[in-house]
Scaffold this motif. Structure first.
Motif, PDB file in Angstrom:
ATOM      1  N   SER A 150      -9.354   3.589 -14.217  1.00  0.00           N
ATOM      2  CA  SER A 150      -8.714   4.872 -14.511  1.00  0.00           C
ATOM      3  C   SER A 150      -8.563   5.031 -16.012  1.00  0.00           C
ATOM      4  O   SER A 150      -8.471   4.061 -16.762  1.00  0.00           O
ATOM      5  N   LYS A 175      -0.889   4.993 -16.348  1.00  0.00           N
ATOM      6  CA  LYS A 175      -1.478   5.141 -15.028  1.00  0.00           C
ATOM      7  C   LYS A 175      -0.395   5.231 -13.963  1.00  0.00           C
ATOM      8  O   LYS A 175       0.551   4.461 -13.952  1.00  0.00           O
ATOM      9  N   GLU A 176      -0.558   6.171 -13.061  1.00  0.00           N
ATOM     10  CA  GLU A 176       0.372   6.263 -11.943  1.00  0.00           C
ATOM     11  C   GLU A 176       0.022   5.231 -10.878  1.00  0.00           C
ATOM     12  O   GLU A 176       0.894   4.672 -10.237  1.00  0.00           O
ATOM     13  N   GLU A 177      -1.250   4.992 -10.707  1.00  0.00           N
ATOM     14  CA  GLU A 177      -1.696   4.060  -9.682  1.00  0.00           C
ATOM     15  C   GLU A 177      -2.233   2.793 -10.324  1.00  0.00           C
ATOM     16  O   GLU A 177      -3.123   2.836 -11.157  1.00  0.00           O
ATOM     17  N   GLU A 218      -4.323  -0.556 -10.119  1.00  0.00           N
ATOM     18  CA  GLU A 218      -5.481  -0.971  -9.339  1.00  0.00           C
ATOM     19  C   GLU A 218      -5.548  -2.489  -9.235  1.00  0.00           C
ATOM     20  O   GLU A 218      -5.401  -3.196 -10.231  1.00  0.00           O
ATOM     21  N   SER A 271      -3.570  -5.555  -3.135  1.00  0.00           N
ATOM     22  CA  SER A 271      -2.218  -5.362  -2.636  1.00  0.00           C
ATOM     23  C   SER A 271      -1.610  -6.699  -2.235  1.00  0.00           C
ATOM     24  O   SER A 271      -2.292  -7.595  -1.712  1.00  0.00           O
ATOM     25  N   GLU A 302      -3.092  -7.106 -10.225  1.00  0.00           N
ATOM     26  CA  GLU A 302      -3.933  -6.173 -10.960  1.00  0.00           C
ATOM     27  C   GLU A 302      -5.272  -6.780 -11.386  1.00  0.00           C
ATOM     28  O   GLU A 302      -5.343  -7.945 -11.796  1.00  0.00           O
TER      29      GLU A 302
END
Length: 352
Positions: free
Chosen positions: A92, A99-101, A103, A106, A221
């Motif tokens: 992104s 950044k909102e998200e 990467e 999870s 991340e």
């Protein structure tokens, strides 16, 4: 019986022994494993080690440090890893803070635990169910698995399974035995932990990570480095015994393998493997294999006799279809079962 065996530790990014390297137990130099999904450094320490390679230190200064001295920890698997962005995906735009998200992988998907590629139900000892209840109650309530399946497994989320999680590179300190990680992180990692609400304390973080909504917050991340350490006083790799609170089990009587050697046939090697893997895809990132060999199957220089090596490859997935990640249908069924267990509630007891 334990006096008849010698232990060897190997590690690789697959189950195939041909992809493994021998791990220099108790030496501070980290073993490096690099593949398309991760860059990894590894230290394995075992108290009072008497295994391969020949001349390995019997002791690591790691065990003289706290909390390991007071805990009387018997072994440690310390891992420094950097997840890699999958090929074909772009990053992104903007800085990390913009950044909102985030990467990465999870926390619901990155798992650590044990698995086998063939049934072990016929070799499980009396009292195994009691031992598992103790493990889940006292040590790691996040564990899920089925020891009676055709391909037995026992996995927990890495975020709740590792005793120490450092969101950063941590340290390499020879005086402490090599890779050394304390709960916390570097500046970026600490900010992430606080943004996601992860506690600063290790036991509190392990308990926090049991909740599904918290695992959804945390992301390992891409491009960031993490240090994790798994240790406990419960598995004695020299006497090959499991020593849980109020429960003792001589593993060597039941550990994965067959009974007496048949004439002209090598004994199947006894193996225990720890796997860092992706729950969603079944992709292994790191496989650490603890293998027991009859001393007569090991040459004076510490190399394995051909028949013993061949038996180990066969048992560990070096031949045929064994040791490969689950097929898609099997993985989807496993994920559905795990999701069903999560929907039924989570054990919220203290982690000790």
């Amino acid at each position: 019986m334990a006096d008849h065996y010698i232990i060897r530790v190997t590690a690789g990014h697959t189950y195939d022994l041909d992809d493994h390297v021998e791990v220099p137990v108790n030496r501070p130099d980290a073993t490096r494993i690099t593949h398309e999904h991760m860059d990894i450094e590894l230290n394995v320490r075992i108290r009072d080690y008497r295994g391969l390679p020949r001349g390995s230190p019997s002791h690591s200064p790691y065990f003289d440090q706290e909390p390991h001295a007071n805990n009387k920890d018997q072994y440690s698997i310390a891992i420094r890893f950097t997840p890699k962005r999958p090929e074909g995906t772009g990053s992104s735009s903007g800085s990390d803070e913009e950044k909102e998200e985030v990467e990465g992988i999870s926390a619901a998907d990155l798992q650590f635990g044990n698995d086998f590629d063939h049934p072990i139900r016929d070799r499980l000892p009396p009292g195994f169910g009691t031992a598992m209840n103790i493990v889940k109650w006292w040590i790691d309530p996040g564990l899920e698995g089925d020891a009676y399946a055709d391909m037995p497994y026992l996995y927990g989320p890495a975020l709740s399974s590792f005793n120490a999680v450092h969101a950063g590179a941590g340290h390499h300190d020879e005086e402490k035995g090599g890779l050394w990680f304390e709960e916390g992180g570097d500046d970026h990692g600490v900010r992430r932990r606080r943004d996601w609400g992860a506690p600063d304390d290790a036991k509190a973080r392990m308990k926090w990570a049991l909740r599904a909504e918290n695992k959804e917050k945390w992301v390992w991340e891409y491009g960031k480095t993490y240090g994790v350490d798994f240790y406990n006083p419960y598995v004695d790799f020299n006497e090959f015994a499991l020593r849980l609170p109020g429960f003792h089990l001589p593993i060597i009587k039941y550990w994965d393998g067959q009974g007496l050697r048949q004439e002209h046939q090598p004994k199947r090697s006894h193996q225990l493997r720890y796997v860092l893997r992706n729950r969603a895809t079944g992709q292994p990132y790191l496989v650490v294999l603890f293998t027991l060999y009859l001393k007569e199957d090991v040459n004076e220089d510490g190399t394995l006799k051909p028949a013993a090596l061949q038996a180990t490859k066969k048992a560990s997935g070096g031949e045929g279809e064994k040791g490969k990640p689950m097929e898609k249908d099997d993985m989807e069924a496993f994920v559905k079962d795990s999701d069903r267990e999560k929907a039924n509630g989570t054990n919220d007891d203290d982690v000790d």
